[in-house]
Scaffold this active site. Structure first.
Site, PDB file in Angstrom:
ATOM      1  N   HIS A  47     -13.013  53.044   4.488  1.00 34.22           N
ATOM      2  CA  HIS A  47     -14.169  52.652   5.291  1.00 34.22           C
ATOM      3  C   HIS A  47     -13.714  52.430   6.729  1.00 34.22           C
ATOM      4  CE1 HIS A  47     -15.769  51.945   1.268  1.00 34.22           C
ATOM      5  NE2 HIS A  47     -16.973  52.011   1.816  1.00 34.22           N
TER       6      HIS A  47
ATOM      7  N   ASP B 135     -16.274  56.473   4.852  1.00 31.55           N
ATOM      8  CA  ASP B 135     -17.690  56.114   4.820  1.00 31.55           C
ATOM      9  C   ASP B 135     -18.025  55.374   6.107  1.00 31.55           C
ATOM     10  OD1 ASP B 135     -17.823  57.238   2.350  1.00 31.55           O
ATOM     11  OD2 ASP B 135     -18.383  55.421   1.266  1.00 31.55           O
TER      12      ASP B 135
END
Length: 268
Positions: free
Chosen positions: A233, A84
């Site tokens: 992430h 992400d």
């Protein structure tokens, strides 16, 4: 609970229709409300080579109904790296360096902020064979926006990526914060998207709570299982520093890294 709510609403609409006048806007909104119950995918840690079960979750039927992904083929030792990228924190280039060196494919889910601020990294992702996915333009809770606004959120990301890179189509969506509903899954599916959740994750997004590459390595490798979709992430320094070791360890255990696109190819 959801079934009882829907049943009550449908009964109300049937009575109103039988009486003659068309349902009011309020009644129509009430009918739709049952399909917009928000769910948060969250995560339970996989362990011992087995994915955490979501069989008891009330949203499992919706995931299946709309063809969303949270794991790949559990009979094959394949892994799917997903990142992400809501914003850039200085570590995506290092992650890309490792992926290139190790010849590992990944998908990066990006937002409008990322598109505006990091066109060069976007181009590098596409040029080096990675997929770019949709994480929405402004990172809202998609269950709180209208169908039209949801479509605009997704279209702006798709158009922005197409303008900046050689990737002209966009197939995969990761809902911000993993929040979704029957309606958002249906609308995004109608727009051509496959919603992608995950079967392995840990708290890596808080840049003030990084605990070192060894911690990241342990958190990820302890959750490996056949078909795992790994949520990471790119803002995490720990992830960037541990990436090469994670890949090497996974391969030493017989795992192969594949692109999400491979899930839709005929099985040899």
């Amino acid at each position: 609970m959801i079934g009882r709510k829907l049943g009550a609403v449908l009964t109300l609409l049937a009575l109103l229709t039988a009486a003659g006048p068309a349902p009011s806007e309020d009644a129509a909104a009430a009918a739709a409300a049952g399909t917009d119950t928000p769910y948060h995918f969250g995560f339970k840690k996989s362990k011992n080579g087995e994915p955490a079960s979501i069989a008891q979750e009330p949203f499992l039927s919706l995931i299946e109904k709309h063809g969303a992904l949270f794991t790949g083929d559990a009979t094959r030792k394949t892994l799917y790296l997903t990142f992400d990228n809501g914003y850039e924190n200085g570590f995506t280039a290092k992650i890309l360096d490792v992926l290139k060196e190790k010849k590992v494919p990944a998908i990066f889910f990006v937002t409008g902020q990322y598109i505006k601020e990091q066109p060069e990294l976007l181009r590098r992702m596409a040029d080096e064979g990675h997929l770019i996915g949709n994480h929405s333009w402004s990172h809202p809770d998609l269950t709180t926006v209208s169908d039209a606004d949801l479509e605009r959120e997704l279209e702006r990301v798709k158009a922005g990526v197409a303008a900046a890179t050689k990737q002209k189509e966009m197939t995969y969506l990761r809902p911000p914060r993993g929040i979704f509903s029957d309606r958002t899954l249906a609308v995004s599916k109608r727009l051509g998207y496959v919603n992608v959740f995950w079967s392995a994750a840990y708290v890596d997004w808080d840049t003030k709570r990084q605990k070192g590459s060894d911690y990241a390595f342990r958190q990820v490798t302890a959750q490996l299982h056949p078909g795992a979709i790994l949520l990471l992430h790119s803002v995490s320094k720990d992830n960037a520093d541990a990436m090469a070791r994670i890949i090497d360890y996974a391969r030493s255990q017989g795992y192969e890294f594949k692109s999400l696109d491979s899930l839709f190819l005929p099985t040899p």
